[in-house]
Design a protein around this motif. Structure first.
Motif, short mmCIF file in Angstrom:
data_model
loop_
_atom_site.label_atom_id
_atom_site.label_comp_id
_atom_site.label_asym_id
_atom_site.label_seq_id
_atom_site.Cartn_x
_atom_site.Cartn_y
_atom_site.Cartn_z
N VAL A 21 0.84 -1.20 0.00
CA VAL A 21 0.00 0.00 0.00
C VAL A 21 0.88 1.25 0.00
O VAL A 21 0.64 2.19 -0.75
CB VAL A 21 -0.98 -0.01 1.19
N LEU A 22 1.90 1.27 0.82
CA LEU A 22 2.82 2.41 0.85
C LEU A 22 3.54 2.57 -0.49
O LEU A 22 3.71 3.68 -0.99
CB LEU A 22 3.81 2.26 2.00
N GLY A 23 3.95 1.45 -1.06
CA GLY A 23 4.63 1.49 -2.35
C GLY A 23 3.72 2.01 -3.45
O GLY A 23 4.13 2.85 -4.27
N LEU A 24 2.48 1.53 -3.45
CA LEU A 24 1.52 2.02 -4.44
C LEU A 24 1.21 3.51 -4.24
O LEU A 24 1.03 4.26 -5.19
CB LEU A 24 0.23 1.20 -4.39
N GLY A 25 1.15 3.93 -2.98
CA GLY A 25 0.93 5.35 -2.69
C GLY A 25 2.07 6.21 -3.21
O GLY A 25 1.86 7.26 -3.81
N ALA A 26 3.30 5.73 -2.96
CA ALA A 26 4.47 6.48 -3.44
C ALA A 26 4.51 6.49 -4.96
O ALA A 26 4.78 7.53 -5.59
CB ALA A 26 5.75 5.86 -2.89
N TRP A 27 4.18 5.37 -5.59
CA TRP A 27 4.17 5.29 -7.05
C TRP A 27 3.09 6.21 -7.63
O TRP A 27 3.31 6.91 -8.61
CB TRP A 27 3.92 3.84 -7.49
N SER A 28 1.93 6.23 -6.97
CA SER A 28 0.84 7.10 -7.40
C SER A 28 1.25 8.57 -7.29
O SER A 28 0.96 9.38 -8.17
CB SER A 28 -0.40 6.82 -6.55
N ARG A 29 1.92 8.92 -6.20
CA ARG A 29 2.39 10.30 -6.01
C ARG A 29 3.39 10.68 -7.10
O ARG A 29 3.35 11.78 -7.65
CB ARG A 29 3.02 10.42 -4.62
N TYR A 30 4.29 9.75 -7.41
CA TYR A 30 5.29 9.99 -8.46
C TYR A 30 4.59 10.20 -9.81
O TYR A 30 4.94 11.12 -10.56
CB TYR A 30 6.27 8.81 -8.54
N GLN A 31 3.62 9.34 -10.13
CA GLN A 31 2.91 9.47 -11.40
C GLN A 31 2.13 10.78 -11.47
O GLN A 31 2.07 11.44 -12.50
CB GLN A 31 1.97 8.28 -11.61
N SER A 32 1.54 11.18 -10.35
CA SER A 32 0.80 12.44 -10.29
C SER A 32 1.73 13.62 -10.56
O SER A 32 1.40 14.53 -11.32
CB SER A 32 0.14 12.59 -8.93
N SER A 33 2.89 13.59 -9.93
CA SER A 33 3.88 14.64 -10.15
C SER A 33 4.35 14.65 -11.61
O SER A 33 4.52 15.71 -12.21
CB SER A 33 5.07 14.42 -9.22
N ASN A 34 4.52 13.47 -12.16
CA ASN A 34 4.94 13.34 -13.55
C ASN A 34 3.88 13.94 -14.49
O ASN A 34 4.21 14.64 -15.45
CB ASN A 34 5.14 11.85 -13.88
N ILE A 35 2.61 13.69 -14.20
CA ILE A 35 1.52 14.22 -15.02
C ILE A 35 1.50 15.75 -14.95
O ILE A 35 1.32 16.43 -15.96
CB ILE A 35 0.17 13.62 -14.57
N VAL A 36 1.68 16.30 -13.76
CA VAL A 36 1.71 17.76 -13.60
C VAL A 36 2.86 18.36 -14.42
O VAL A 36 2.69 19.37 -15.11
CB VAL A 36 1.82 18.14 -12.11
N ASP A 37 4.03 17.72 -14.35
CA ASP A 37 5.18 18.21 -15.13
C ASP A 37 4.91 18.14 -16.62
O ASP A 37 5.25 19.06 -17.37
CB ASP A 37 6.43 17.40 -14.79
N LEU A 38 4.30 17.06 -17.06
CA LEU A 38 3.99 16.91 -18.49
C LEU A 38 2.96 17.92 -18.95
O LEU A 38 3.05 18.45 -20.07
CB LEU A 38 3.52 15.48 -18.79
N ARG A 39 2.00 18.23 -18.11
CA ARG A 39 1.01 19.26 -18.47
C ARG A 39 1.67 20.63 -18.59
O ARG A 39 1.34 21.40 -19.50
CB ARG A 39 -0.11 19.30 -17.42
N ALA A 40 2.58 20.93 -17.69
CA ALA A 40 3.30 22.21 -17.76
C ALA A 40 4.14 22.26 -19.04
O ALA A 40 4.17 23.29 -19.73
CB ALA A 40 4.18 22.39 -16.54
N GLU A 41 4.80 21.17 -19.36
CA GLU A 41 5.60 21.12 -20.58
C GLU A 41 4.70 21.25 -21.82
O GLU A 41 5.04 21.94 -22.77
CB GLU A 41 6.37 19.79 -20.63
N ASN A 42 3.55 20.60 -21.78
CA ASN A 42 2.59 20.68 -22.87
C ASN A 42 2.12 22.12 -23.07
O ASN A 42 2.00 22.60 -24.20
CB ASN A 42 1.40 19.76 -22.58
N GLN A 43 1.86 22.82 -21.98
CA GLN A 43 1.43 24.21 -22.05
C GLN A 43 2.53 25.08 -22.66
O GLN A 43 2.26 25.95 -23.49
CB GLN A 43 1.06 24.72 -20.65
N ALA A 44 3.77 24.86 -22.24
CA ALA A 44 4.89 25.63 -22.80
C ALA A 44 5.04 25.35 -24.29
O ALA A 44 5.27 26.28 -25.08
CB ALA A 44 6.18 25.28 -22.06
#
Length: 115
Positions: A21-44
């Motif tokens: 559960v902790l591992g999945l939570g950390a992986w989910s947080r990483y993916q969420s951060s990755n999505i935010v970064d990709l959206r910012a890059e997409n906007q740029a």
């Protein structure tokens, strides 16, 4: 007697599940951060594409204007050439054969005409 091994297995299973559960939570947080970064890059990239599209449109308009100016200059050059041809044709043949007509022009006049 058999209770003790079952308790140990339960403890390990609970620990493994908690770790999963902790591992999945950390992986989910990483993916969420990755999505935010990709959206910012997409906007740029979208802004860059928009700016480049505007620049391309401006360059197309400048190319059309340059083409118009080039055609206008070509027309003026053709008119000037035809006028000079008419002047040359209007010079009588005896003047063309005279000595001053065939003499060399002063250097500054020749340079001026070349410009």
């Amino acid at each position: 007697m058999f209770n003790r091994p079952i308790e140990i297995v339960k403890t390990y299973l609970i620990g493994a599940l908690a770790l999963a559960v902790l591992g999945l939570g950390a992986w989910s947080r990483y993916q969420s951060s990755n999505i935010v970064d990709l959206r910012a890059e997409n906007q740029a990239q979208a802004q860059t594409i928009s700016q480049q599209s505007a620049d391309i449109e401006k360059l197309k308009q400048e190319a059309v204007e340059n083409q118009r100016i080039l055609l206008e200059l070509s027309k003026q050059e053709a008119e000037a050439r035809s006028e000079s041809d008419e002047v040359i044709k209007s010079i009588p043949q005896d003047v063309k054969q005279s000595h001053p007509y065939n003499a060399s022009a002063p250097r500054n006049v020749v340079e001026f005409l070349r410009k």
